[in-house]
Motif scaffolding. Structure first.
Motif, PDB file in Angstrom:
ATOM      1  N   ILE A 160       0.860  -1.182   0.000  1.00 56.52           N
ATOM      2  CA  ILE A 160       0.000   0.000   0.000  1.00 56.52           C
ATOM      3  C   ILE A 160       0.895   1.230   0.000  1.00 56.52           C
ATOM      4  N   ASP A 161       0.724   2.042  -1.021  1.00 60.99           N
ATOM      5  CA  ASP A 161       1.550   3.214  -1.250  1.00 60.99           C
ATOM      6  C   ASP A 161       0.863   4.488  -0.770  1.00 60.99           C
ATOM      7  N   LYS A 162      -0.468   4.483  -0.810  1.00 62.39           N
ATOM      8  CA  LYS A 162      -1.197   5.714  -0.522  1.00 62.39           C
ATOM      9  C   LYS A 162      -2.644   5.390  -0.186  1.00 62.39           C
ATOM     10  N   HIS A 163      -3.221   6.189   0.716  1.00 59.63           N
ATOM     11  CA  HIS A 163      -4.661   6.127   0.992  1.00 59.63           C
ATOM     12  C   HIS A 163      -5.309   7.303   0.272  1.00 59.63           C
ATOM     13  N   ILE A 164      -6.389   7.031  -0.424  1.00 59.48           N
ATOM     14  CA  ILE A 164      -7.037   8.036  -1.274  1.00 59.48           C
ATOM     15  C   ILE A 164      -8.531   8.031  -0.986  1.00 59.48           C
ATOM     16  N   ARG A 165      -9.140   9.182  -1.046  1.00 56.33           N
ATOM     17  CA  ARG A 165     -10.606   9.285  -1.018  1.00 56.33           C
ATOM     18  C   ARG A 165     -11.003   9.719  -2.417  1.00 56.33           C
ATOM     19  N   TYR A 166     -11.826   8.923  -3.065  1.00 52.44           N
ATOM     20  CA  TYR A 166     -12.032   9.075  -4.496  1.00 52.44           C
ATOM     21  C   TYR A 166     -13.480   8.770  -4.857  1.00 52.44           C
ATOM     22  N   ALA A 167     -14.015   9.515  -5.805  1.00 51.74           N
ATOM     23  CA  ALA A 167     -15.363   9.228  -6.316  1.00 51.74           C
ATOM     24  C   ALA A 167     -15.232   8.175  -7.410  1.00 51.74           C
ATOM     25  N   VAL A 168     -15.796   7.008  -7.169  1.00 55.57           N
ATOM     26  CA  VAL A 168     -15.718   5.923  -8.146  1.00 55.57           C
ATOM     27  C   VAL A 168     -16.875   6.031  -9.133  1.00 55.57           C
ATOM     28  N   GLY A 169     -17.058   5.006  -9.966  1.00 56.64           N
ATOM     29  CA  GLY A 169     -18.018   5.037 -11.067  1.00 56.64           C
ATOM     30  C   GLY A 169     -19.429   5.435 -10.706  1.00 56.64           C
ATOM     31  N   ASP A 170     -19.869   5.093  -9.483  1.00 55.47           N
ATOM     32  CA  ASP A 170     -21.232   5.441  -9.091  1.00 55.47           C
ATOM     33  C   ASP A 170     -21.331   6.848  -8.500  1.00 55.47           C
ATOM     34  N   GLY A 171     -20.198   7.581  -8.475  1.00 58.76           N
ATOM     35  CA  GLY A 171     -20.200   8.967  -8.002  1.00 58.76           C
ATOM     36  C   GLY A 171     -20.049   9.131  -6.496  1.00 58.76           C
ATOM     37  N   VAL A 172     -19.994   8.029  -5.751  1.00 60.64           N
ATOM     38  CA  VAL A 172     -19.867   8.084  -4.296  1.00 60.64           C
ATOM     39  C   VAL A 172     -18.387   8.118  -3.924  1.00 60.64           C
ATOM     40  N   PHE A 173     -18.025   9.006  -2.998  1.00 61.86           N
ATOM     41  CA  PHE A 173     -16.642   9.063  -2.527  1.00 61.86           C
ATOM     42  C   PHE A 173     -16.392   7.883  -1.604  1.00 61.86           C
ATOM     43  N   ARG A 174     -15.315   7.152  -1.889  1.00 54.60           N
ATOM     44  CA  ARG A 174     -14.944   5.988  -1.091  1.00 54.60           C
ATOM     45  C   ARG A 174     -13.454   6.036  -0.786  1.00 54.60           C
ATOM     46  N   ASP A 175     -13.095   5.327   0.288  1.00 53.41           N
ATOM     47  CA  ASP A 175     -11.687   5.207   0.635  1.00 53.41           C
ATOM     48  C   ASP A 175     -11.067   4.126  -0.237  1.00 53.41           C
ATOM     49  N   GLU A 176      -9.896   4.447  -0.771  1.00 51.68           N
ATOM     50  CA  GLU A 176      -9.194   3.521  -1.642  1.00 51.68           C
ATOM     51  C   GLU A 176      -7.751   3.371  -1.189  1.00 51.68           C
ATOM     52  N   TYR A 177      -7.158   2.287  -1.621  1.00 47.17           N
ATOM     53  CA  TYR A 177      -5.723   2.084  -1.488  1.00 47.17           C
ATOM     54  C   TYR A 177      -5.105   2.177  -2.872  1.00 47.17           C
ATOM     55  N   ARG A 178      -3.949   2.823  -2.938  1.00 49.97           N
ATOM     56  CA  ARG A 178      -3.131   2.721  -4.153  1.00 49.97           C
ATOM     57  C   ARG A 178      -1.984   1.782  -3.804  1.00 49.97           C
ATOM     58  N   PHE A 179      -1.853   0.732  -4.585  1.00 45.43           N
ATOM     59  CA  PHE A 179      -0.787  -0.245  -4.397  1.00 45.43           C
ATOM     60  C   PHE A 179       0.347   0.050  -5.361  1.00 45.43           C
ATOM     61  N   LYS A 180       1.545  -0.356  -4.965  1.00 47.70           N
ATOM     62  CA  LYS A 180       2.730  -0.086  -5.781  1.00 47.70           C
ATOM     63  C   LYS A 180       3.665  -1.290  -5.731  1.00 47.70           C
ATOM     64  N   LYS A 181       4.249  -1.590  -6.877  1.00 48.97           N
ATOM     65  CA  LYS A 181       5.333  -2.566  -6.958  1.00 48.97           C
ATOM     66  C   LYS A 181       6.411  -1.931  -7.814  1.00 48.97           C
ATOM     67  N   GLN A 182       7.636  -1.961  -7.301  1.00 47.39           N
ATOM     68  CA  GLN A 182       8.733  -1.271  -7.984  1.00 47.39           C
ATOM     69  C   GLN A 182       9.947  -2.188  -8.057  1.00 47.39           C
ATOM     70  N   TRP A 183      10.763  -1.985  -9.070  1.00 45.48           N
ATOM     71  CA  TRP A 183      11.974  -2.763  -9.271  1.00 45.48           C
ATOM     72  C   TRP A 183      13.012  -1.882  -9.931  1.00 45.48           C
ATOM     73  N   LYS A 184      14.237  -2.352  -9.964  1.00 47.71           N
ATOM     74  CA  LYS A 184      15.316  -1.629 -10.645  1.00 47.71           C
ATOM     75  C   LYS A 184      15.243  -1.953 -12.137  1.00 47.71           C
ATOM     76  N   VAL A 185      15.428  -0.917 -12.959  1.00 47.41           N
ATOM     77  CA  VAL A 185      15.436  -1.090 -14.405  1.00 47.41           C
ATOM     78  C   VAL A 185      16.894  -1.146 -14.840  1.00 47.41           C
ATOM     79  N   SER A 186      17.250  -2.181 -15.562  1.00 50.23           N
ATOM     80  CA  SER A 186      18.614  -2.257 -16.106  1.00 50.23           C
ATOM     81  C   SER A 186      18.652  -1.512 -17.428  1.00 50.23           C
ATOM     82  N   ARG A 187      19.562  -0.616 -17.536  1.00 52.18           N
ATOM     83  CA  ARG A 187      19.646   0.234 -18.745  1.00 52.18           C
ATOM     84  C   ARG A 187      20.832  -0.145 -19.597  1.00 52.18           C
TER      85      ARG A 187
END
Length: 160
Positions: free
Chosen positions: A133-160
């Motif tokens: 869990i990267d962030k907690h968000i309050r967001y209006a979803v498709g039905d227009g109601v504001f709900r609490d959400e989680y933003r998830f994150k997965k990160q890795w090193k990029v070889s260049r």
């Protein structure tokens, strides 16, 4: 089982409509007509996103939308909906790995995904896939109601 991700085409619109309606409660979605699906997925295509149908042994099983393709850093799994008859058989896991591989192929180092906090199955699934869990968000979803959400994150090193 053979899993594939194929680019969405007009023939897939009835399936997208079917699984969206089938999972509408968990998605907190509104009503979307076939014409609206066709417009947003086929006619007014955002160059920063790409939509896929995930198949299992040739049968449609899920719809996934990836966003942020033209921005540096990472991509978002903007939508991942699995047909109920295909849940719990590896489709979601395949889709998430596909998104991660897609990001890596584009030299991106992060994948994000959001879900409402009340979608406990999705929350548990993303944690099991190694996302944090990267962030907690309050967001209006498709039905227009504001709900609490989680933003998830997965990160890795990029070889260049």
């Amino acid at each position: 089982m053979i899993y594939q991700a194929i680019d969405i085409c007009p023939d897939h619109i009835p399936f997208v409509d079917y699984i969206f309606r089938q999972n509408n409660e968990a998605l907190h979605g509104g009503q979307v007509s076939i014409a609206e699906w066709y417009t947003c997925l086929c006619l007014e295509v955002d160059p920063d996103e790409r939509n896929f149908i995930i198949t299992v042994n040739g049968e449609y099983a899920a719809w996934m939308k990836l966003n942020g393709l033209n921005t540096p850093g990472g991509i978002y799994i903007a939508m991942l909906v699995v047909a109920k008859e295909h849940q719990q058989n590896g489709v979601g896991r395949f889709a998430v790995r596909f998104a991660e591989d897609f990001a890596r192929a584009g030299n991106k180092d992060t994948v994000w995904i959001q879900t409402t906090q009340d979608n406990l199955a999705a929350v548990d699934f993303y944690l099991k896939q190694g996302y944090r869990i990267d962030k907690h968000i309050r967001y209006a979803v498709g039905d227009g109601v504001f709900r609490d959400e989680y933003r998830f994150k997965k990160q890795w090193k990029v070889s260049r």
